[in-house]
Design an enzyme around this catalytic site. Structure first.
Site, mmCIF file in Angstrom:
data_model
loop_
_atom_site.group_PDB
_atom_site.id
_atom_site.type_symbol
_atom_site.label_atom_id
_atom_site.label_comp_id
_atom_site.label_asym_id
_atom_site.label_seq_id
_atom_site.Cartn_x
_atom_site.Cartn_y
_atom_site.Cartn_z
ATOM 1 N N MET A 1 -4.910 -1.875 -1.672
ATOM 2 C CA MET A 1 -3.962 -1.540 -0.630
ATOM 3 C C MET A 1 -2.549 -1.569 -1.194
ATOM 4 S SD MET A 1 -5.321 -1.827 2.750
ATOM 5 C CE MET A 1 -7.018 -1.857 3.208
ATOM 6 N N PRO A 2 -2.169 -0.583 -1.977
ATOM 7 C CA PRO A 2 -0.826 -0.580 -2.536
ATOM 8 C C PRO A 2 0.259 -0.483 -1.464
ATOM 9 C CG PRO A 2 -2.242 0.958 -3.699
ATOM 10 C CD PRO A 2 -2.978 0.518 -2.486
ATOM 11 N N HIS A 3 1.295 -1.286 -1.652
ATOM 12 C CA HIS A 3 2.485 -1.233 -0.802
ATOM 13 C C HIS A 3 3.686 -1.049 -1.714
ATOM 14 C CE1 HIS A 3 5.414 -2.006 2.293
ATOM 15 N NE2 HIS A 3 5.960 -2.945 1.534
ATOM 16 N N SER A 41 1.164 2.086 1.901
ATOM 17 C CA SER A 41 2.314 1.948 2.796
ATOM 18 C C SER A 41 3.585 1.976 1.961
ATOM 19 C CB SER A 41 2.235 0.661 3.620
ATOM 20 O OG SER A 41 2.093 -0.463 2.792
#
Length: 76
Positions: A1-3, A41
């Site tokens: 889940m890269p942010h 995100s």
């Protein structure tokens, strides 16, 4: 889940420019992380120039200089 958390000096962006920026960054992240677009995100946070050293340089850049994959071309 890269942010991705982008910090920059204040600059006005239209909603269309923000959308284009987020879409392009998302595509790079998806390609390099083999991630799903829905997992990415992106935040855009403005930091006043006179607060940059205290809020960004001293806390996020300088203490992690050895692990940055792209180092800045300036120092403070």
């Amino acid at each position: 889940m890269p942010h991705v958390d982008i910090k920059s000096f204040p600059r006005e962006f239209t909603d269309e420019q923000k959308t284009a920026l987020a879409e392009e960054i998302t595509q790079v992240i998806v390609r390099h992380f083999d991630s799903k677009e829905s997992s990415v995100s992106v935040a855009l946070n403005h930091v006043a120039p006179d607060e940059w050293k205290a809020q960004v340089w001293d806390t996020e850049i300088n203490p992690h200089m050895d692990t940055l994959i792209k180092k800045p071309g300036y120092s403070m």
